[in-house]
Enzyme design. Structure first.
Site, PDB file in Angstrom:
ATOM      1  N   THR B 205       5.805  -2.882 -10.302  1.00  0.00           N
ATOM      2  CA  THR B 205       5.178  -1.717 -11.030  1.00  0.00           C
ATOM      3  C   THR B 205       5.974  -1.590 -12.464  1.00  0.00           C
ATOM      4  O   THR B 205       7.077  -1.860 -12.522  1.00  0.00           O
ATOM      5  CB  THR B 205       5.588  -0.256 -10.390  1.00  0.00           C
ATOM      6  OG1 THR B 205       4.789  -0.448  -9.211  1.00  0.00           O
ATOM      7  CG2 THR B 205       5.023   1.005 -11.008  1.00  0.00           C
ATOM      8  N   ARG B 233      -5.375   2.454  -0.095  1.00  0.00           N
ATOM      9  CA  ARG B 233      -4.035   3.042   0.008  1.00  0.00           C
ATOM     10  C   ARG B 233      -3.602   3.289  -1.618  1.00  0.00           C
ATOM     11  O   ARG B 233      -3.919   2.410  -2.410  1.00  0.00           O
ATOM     12  CB  ARG B 233      -2.987   1.895   0.483  1.00  0.00           C
ATOM     13  CG  ARG B 233      -1.739   2.542   0.537  1.00  0.00           C
ATOM     14  CD  ARG B 233      -0.625   1.724  -0.832  1.00  0.00           C
ATOM     15  NE  ARG B 233       0.606   2.202  -0.654  1.00  0.00           N
ATOM     16  CZ  ARG B 233       1.564   1.935  -1.703  1.00  0.00           C
ATOM     17  NH1 ARG B 233       1.052   1.174  -2.672  1.00  0.00           N
ATOM     18  NH2 ARG B 233       2.684   2.206  -1.558  1.00  0.00           N
ATOM     19  N   VAL B 234      -3.123   4.462  -1.824  1.00  0.00           N
ATOM     20  CA  VAL B 234      -2.587   4.970  -3.209  1.00  0.00           C
ATOM     21  C   VAL B 234      -1.029   5.164  -2.936  1.00  0.00           C
ATOM     22  O   VAL B 234      -0.805   5.929  -1.897  1.00  0.00           O
ATOM     23  CB  VAL B 234      -3.472   6.275  -3.735  1.00  0.00           C
ATOM     24  CG1 VAL B 234      -2.646   6.568  -4.990  1.00  0.00           C
ATOM     25  CG2 VAL B 234      -4.868   5.878  -4.266  1.00  0.00           C
ATOM     26  N   GLY B 235      -0.588   4.515  -4.012  1.00  0.00           N
ATOM     27  CA  GLY B 235       1.176   4.896  -3.788  1.00  0.00           C
ATOM     28  C   GLY B 235       1.539   5.933  -4.660  1.00  0.00           C
ATOM     29  O   GLY B 235       0.608   6.746  -5.108  1.00  0.00           O
ATOM     30  N   ASP B 236       2.672   5.807  -5.116  1.00  0.00           N
ATOM     31  CA  ASP B 236       3.276   6.988  -6.057  1.00  0.00           C
ATOM     32  C   ASP B 236       3.177   7.033  -7.660  1.00  0.00           C
ATOM     33  O   ASP B 236       3.222   7.882  -8.145  1.00  0.00           O
ATOM     34  CB  ASP B 236       4.827   6.984  -5.853  1.00  0.00           C
ATOM     35  CG  ASP B 236       5.402   5.844  -6.403  1.00  0.00           C
ATOM     36  OD1 ASP B 236       4.961   4.583  -6.046  1.00  0.00           O
ATOM     37  OD2 ASP B 236       6.495   5.891  -6.761  1.00  0.00           O
ATOM     38  N   THR B 256       9.616   3.184  -9.322  1.00  0.00           N
ATOM     39  CA  THR B 256       9.141   2.335  -8.895  1.00  0.00           C
ATOM     40  C   THR B 256       9.827   1.849  -7.579  1.00  0.00           C
ATOM     41  O   THR B 256      11.086   1.963  -7.365  1.00  0.00           O
ATOM     42  CB  THR B 256       9.310   0.988  -9.943  1.00  0.00           C
ATOM     43  OG1 THR B 256       8.741  -0.245  -9.292  1.00  0.00           O
ATOM     44  CG2 THR B 256      10.900   0.576 -10.355  1.00  0.00           C
ATOM     45  N   GLY B 257       9.231   1.361  -6.486  1.00  0.00           N
ATOM     46  CA  GLY B 257       9.744   1.083  -5.321  1.00  0.00           C
ATOM     47  C   GLY B 257       8.708   1.257  -4.288  1.00  0.00           C
ATOM     48  O   GLY B 257       7.384   1.239  -4.344  1.00  0.00           O
ATOM     49  N   GLY B 259       6.517   3.074  -2.308  1.00  0.00           N
ATOM     50  CA  GLY B 259       5.895   4.315  -2.751  1.00  0.00           C
ATOM     51  C   GLY B 259       5.816   5.326  -1.833  1.00  0.00           C
ATOM     52  O   GLY B 259       5.873   6.500  -2.291  1.00  0.00           O
TER      53      GLY B 259
END
Lengths: 340, 340
Positions: B205, B233-236, B256-257, B259
């Protein structure tokens, strides 16, 4: 005092007292407790009939009793939250599940989320069209996937794979909601303008927070989103920290209102963060966030919440919020307006 | 001291110093500043070549220079964030824009968000497949809609309506990323297992935080998400408060990481909340959240951030994070590993 001054004082008195009553704080009894909402907005007595009031309160009471019974049976707060939300999702009265509003293109797109305060695990779905009880799908994401948020047809594929049956999109058709959509679309207003109008068909998200016999807190929220919404808009309901948050160390919160303000302010988590970092009470934190921060920005809405001692806060900055709580056997309390 | 004890002390010394170095805190000079990341993870010297290192650092430097130039020209931090992220989105090196990883079904689904600290307005898109620069779409949502988060084809319809050109999904095809997908899918591991492996194609990211001449802070994040991701899927990254947050009164953060941990912990907002409510410094708050909370839970990743005085923090709990900052003319600094 002149007559005019006296009248003004009287008005100010009622204004201030109505503001106070819109933050209902119930002292905790340290036992199992549940608090719910069915949306906040311009809910006025003048627009209501006794029959309509009764119908709303009936579903709220039913949800409280089902959730409380789950807690009484020694089950987890997560299970209580899910069981109570299902009652409201299955009713056509609220903007969640069966009663979901229509999008701009005449579909129903539902969002839900749940969080468990014992381990801060969470699950959510957004933009699903064929899931009867989105809160069950959110719980499935939480408990059976490595993810927090699944969206659209992907989320539907996930629940299907986990043996949840899908419904036809037509399940969500209700004449009342469709008529509301037609009414909105007839008006020559842009979406921006609609956002600033407090119509009763705008809000109506449902949410539940519960405290179980083990002292674990859980919170969940479910919604059909904004009537006439476009562009795959997602509001605060499926966003952990905005519409839903739970942590045993602080509180559980479910929010309802003008989603965009709740997202930008991380309303649900902000209340917990204030308790944790400023060491203030739930009632103080809810007041700070809902009655000061949100109100200042023009973000209409409210929250229901409880902490580990069972202290309950139902705080909203709108004329009304469908709400209720139960922390004693056979005693569900439900409310609609600011002053009751 | 015995030889063994001495060796142990030496190891402990290096371990502790490497931990210290993984939180790089640069004192502010009160002037325009920019800090960026290109993802955190198991980035080890042993897996790198000097050419690869150089190529990564070149893009980081370019992004810093473009962003800094924007600030130097007196433009807003929001514009600087967008301009620097575009450089990284257009490079195939990072997992954002052109270099986005592939989903389980061989598509590319991108997410981005931006927040302006001067008025706490925010915009985000999730799951878009035909937008060359998702950060521009996020900015468009922020500035031209009444919403915060638009998703999927709906978001694409929105930007199209606002005269942004769409690209063919094939624009995002890169052989490297496709080969990575094939490699993952060959392995007989479930998604859960993949999540626990720190492969370099998992993260990547990009994010930028900037402080402009008016003292306004902005933050933005853009990503292709998890390689082989499924179920929408949606992350952070597109979640305000999780992957991105900005407030002039506290700080701007891009994360970043892994999520899901960042979402459950509201990482970006939590750092701001600690500064606001506990009255601690940015460096202390970042350390508390990234090196203590996240690490305890097993949430790998990092953040870049700055406050209104230009104090910069680049804090990560993984072996490496592509990162850099610039707060003086012609002096971009870039880093990859913990100890440099």
């Amino acid at each position: 005092m002149s007559k005019l001054n006296f009248s003004i004082s009287l008005i100010l008195f009622f204004l201030s007292s109505s503001l106070i009553v819109s933050a209902q704080n119930i002292p905790g009894n340290g036992r199992i407790s549940i608090v719910i909402h069915g949306g906040a907005g311009t809910i006025l007595r003048t627009n209501m009939t006794p029959e309509k009031e009764k119908a709303y309160k009936k579903v709220l009471e039913q949800a409280l009793r089902v959730g409380y019974k789950t807690l009484e049976a020694g089950k987890s707060s997560e299970e209580a939250v899910v069981s109570a939300i299902i009652v409201m999702e299955n009713s056509p009265m609220f903007n969640a599940g069966k009663g979901a509003v229509f999008t701009n293109s005449g579909t129903n797109e539902l969002d839900a989320s749940i969080m468990n305060g014992s381990d801060n695990t969470a699950g959510a779905v957004a933009g699903v069209k064929r899931i009867k009880n989105p809160i069950l799908a959110a719980q499935m994401v939480k408990n059976k996937s490595a993810h927090v948020l699944l969206t659209g047809t992907g989320a539907e594929g996930f629940v299907l794979k986990n043996k949840m049956k899908l419904v036809e999109p037509s399940y969500f058709y209700t004449e009342r909601r469709y008529r509301q959509l037609m009414n909105i679309q007839k008006k020559p207003t842009g979406q921006g303008k609609l956002l600033n109008k407090n119509n009763d068909y705008k809000f109506g998200t449902v949410g539940v927070v519960a405290l179980d016999v083990n002292g674990d807190i859980a919170a969940g929220t479910s919604t059909g989103g904004m009537s006439n919404k476009r562009f795959g808009r997602v509001g605060d309901a499926p966003i952990i920290g905005a519409g839903t948050y739970a942590d045993n160390m602080t509180c559980g919160v479910s929010a309802t209102g003008h989603g965009e303000f709740f997202m930008r302010n991380l309303v649900a988590y902000d209340i917990a963060a204030m308790m944790k970092y400023k060491e203030i009470s739930l009632a103080e934190a809810a007041d700070e966030v809902v009655m000061k921060k949100l109100k200042r920005m023009g973000g209409g809405g409210g929250i229901v919440s409880l902490d580990a001692k069972g202290n309950i806060s139902m705080t909203f900055n709108t004329p009304g919020m469908y709400r209720g709580y139960m922390n004693e056997k056979d005693e569900p309390y439900t409310f609609i307006y600011q002053v009751e």
